[in-house]
Design an enzyme around this catalytic site. Sequence first.
Site, PDB file in Angstrom:
ATOM      1  N   CYS A 285     -21.019  25.007   7.691  1.00  0.00           N
ATOM      2  CA  CYS A 285     -22.240  25.449   7.008  1.00  0.00           C
ATOM      3  C   CYS A 285     -23.185  26.233   7.907  1.00  0.00           C
ATOM      4  CB  CYS A 285     -22.977  24.236   6.440  1.00  0.00           C
ATOM      5  SG  CYS A 285     -23.411  22.984   7.685  1.00  0.00           S
ATOM      6  N   CYS A 384       5.308  -5.316  -7.055  1.00  0.00           N
ATOM      7  CA  CYS A 384       4.895  -4.513  -8.204  1.00  0.00           C
ATOM      8  C   CYS A 384       3.570  -3.848  -7.874  1.00  0.00           C
ATOM      9  CB  CYS A 384       4.748  -5.405  -9.438  1.00  0.00           C
ATOM     10  SG  CYS A 384       4.038  -4.557 -10.868  1.00  0.00           S
ATOM     11  N   HIS A 392       9.112  -7.703 -10.318  1.00  0.00           N
ATOM     12  CA  HIS A 392       9.684  -8.440 -11.446  1.00  0.00           C
ATOM     13  C   HIS A 392      10.488  -7.565 -12.382  1.00  0.00           C
ATOM     14  CE1 HIS A 392       6.231  -6.641 -13.464  1.00  0.00           C
ATOM     15  NE2 HIS A 392       5.445  -7.230 -12.558  1.00  0.00           N
ATOM     16  N   CYS A 397       3.933  -7.222 -16.556  1.00  0.00           N
ATOM     17  CA  CYS A 397       3.250  -8.091 -15.584  1.00  0.00           C
ATOM     18  C   CYS A 397       2.693  -9.341 -16.255  1.00  0.00           C
ATOM     19  CB  CYS A 397       2.112  -7.330 -14.903  1.00  0.00           C
ATOM     20  SG  CYS A 397       2.653  -5.911 -13.925  1.00  0.00           S
ATOM     21  N   CYS A 470      -8.009   0.664 -11.661  1.00  0.00           N
ATOM     22  CA  CYS A 470      -8.462   2.040 -11.397  1.00  0.00           C
ATOM     23  C   CYS A 470      -7.251   2.969 -11.392  1.00  0.00           C
ATOM     24  CB  CYS A 470      -9.176   2.100 -10.040  1.00  0.00           C
ATOM     25  SG  CYS A 470      -9.478   3.781  -9.433  1.00  0.00           S
ATOM     26  N   CYS A 473      -6.695   4.125  -7.317  1.00  0.00           N
ATOM     27  CA  CYS A 473      -6.296   3.198  -6.259  1.00  0.00           C
ATOM     28  C   CYS A 473      -5.772   1.867  -6.799  1.00  0.00           C
ATOM     29  CB  CYS A 473      -7.465   2.950  -5.308  1.00  0.00           C
ATOM     30  SG  CYS A 473      -8.840   2.030  -6.038  1.00  0.00           S
ATOM     31  N   CYS A 483     -21.860   2.695 -20.457  1.00  0.00           N
ATOM     32  CA  CYS A 483     -21.007   3.654 -21.143  1.00  0.00           C
ATOM     33  C   CYS A 483     -19.585   3.569 -20.602  1.00  0.00           C
ATOM     34  CB  CYS A 483     -21.558   5.060 -20.982  1.00  0.00           C
ATOM     35  SG  CYS A 483     -21.556   5.653 -19.280  1.00  0.00           S
TER      36      CYS A 483
END
Length: 527
Positions: A285, A384, A392, A397, A470, A473, A483
């Site tokens: 920058c 898993c 499995h 799951c 998520c 991740c 919301c």
Amino acid sequence: MNTDLEEQEDELLALQSIFDSEEFVRDESKSAGEIRVSVELPADFNVVLKEGDSLRQYEISFLPPLLLTFDLPQDYPSSSPPSFTLTCSWLTHPQLHALGVQLTDLYQATRGAVVLFSWVQFLREDALKFLDIHSVLELPSDEHNTELCDQDKDSATLSEPNNIEHTPTSEPTDDQHCDVSDPCEPHLPGSSSQVQENPSTSDGISTDSQGACALDSHQQTQTRDSSPNKHQTSDLSITPSQALMSQILLYNAAQKQKLFTTTLFDCGVCFMSWLGSECVQLFQCGHIFCKPCLGKFCKVQIKEGNVRGVTCPEADCGGSPTPAQVRSLVGEELFSRYDRLLLQSTLDHMADVTYCPRNSCGSAVIVDTSSTAAMCSVCNFAFCVKCKKTYHGAQDCHTMKTEKEDIIPQRGYASLPQSKEGLKAVWDDYSSASKERKRILERRYGRDVMQGTLTMWLSDDWITDNCKHCPHCFCKIQKISGCNVMTCTRCHQLFCWACLTRLEKYGSDHFQSSDCVHYPLDFAYRA
């Protein structure tokens, strides 16, 4: 004669007072010396190198200096001009020849007056204009250099010995040889074998430390082998033109850094003025901060584990210091932590990287996004990706969790219900029961089961029913209210709670182009 010597001494003393030791060097044994002249460049000046069909162009602020080496005759300035050698790495022989002729003409126009300072002023301010170089300097290609060297070599065999005596009408000869990549440190005239006062020598060259071509308007000396194929076998495997371009860029960078260190700047944090030598400029920058302020800022971020916060302190700026700058600001110990956490954070933001769920391992594992199976390359544990349990197979799951709950009762105790509803009913009964009722349930199912195992199973089931992973991740996330735009607290990925689609920004058009709603009905009622 005494008047000439006095004027020479006065001129040399004046030059010593005007220029610093890097620009002007005097030979104390006689009236001789050398002056390095930095040419003034216009704004947006570019150096261009054409190599076949490719074109390399760089904007620069500084060019390597011209080297003016001079020797003052005893009858200078009254009768004779200075004997001089003009050396430059980025000019061709015809261009040096033209400058040499112009310097001689300047003396003729002011015969009887000292002329060295006027020469320097001309070379500094008007040399580029005189050579019709305005905003672009095109370096000679290697093909041009080879042809020129061949022509000079042929002409050298036919040339007559050059006259070392200077006369006002004498002009530089055309018996020059160009070798732009053979570096040699310049020396004062007469003090080295580079300039020999021998009338029988011809086809002379002089080169400076930047691999320069030299034009001697009065003495021509062959000083080194200059075969055009000499540099084709160099260890660096670069052409002479590429070497010259590299030298220009390195010199430009060094001069810009030198200028930066001696300039005052206002720190963007403490707003105090600091020399550039005490400042750091961020390359992305261009913002400048003093080392103490930027160092404290980086140290606080690293100590708190916020390595993503080691950025430009300027508001709304996406720049950041380089790793080398961070190292110099925070020291080796904190830099090791920064380097480790930065790697960890980078892995956390990679969609195809997860971690081995074993507490004793925790190594990063690259996963195939088309499969839920993963294997740690360190401990060889297959697991898993979704539930982080032992792999499995194709089973769901949740199904796997309930099936593993084939609850084997403790010896002498009854089995717990197999359904989730039955387990919850038993727990509700136990948690709200009287002491006598609790003792009855504990005698039926076992005290350890009621107080430990049952609550663990119900907690796992609650997490499974109320949390989602998520999409970036795979961290488990619970939505409490608000919301449907969710932010993962681990990797900070925005996503839609309803369909788990990754969102680029908060005001995404995802909710206009899909069946998902931004605000759930229950949220609208509460609002």
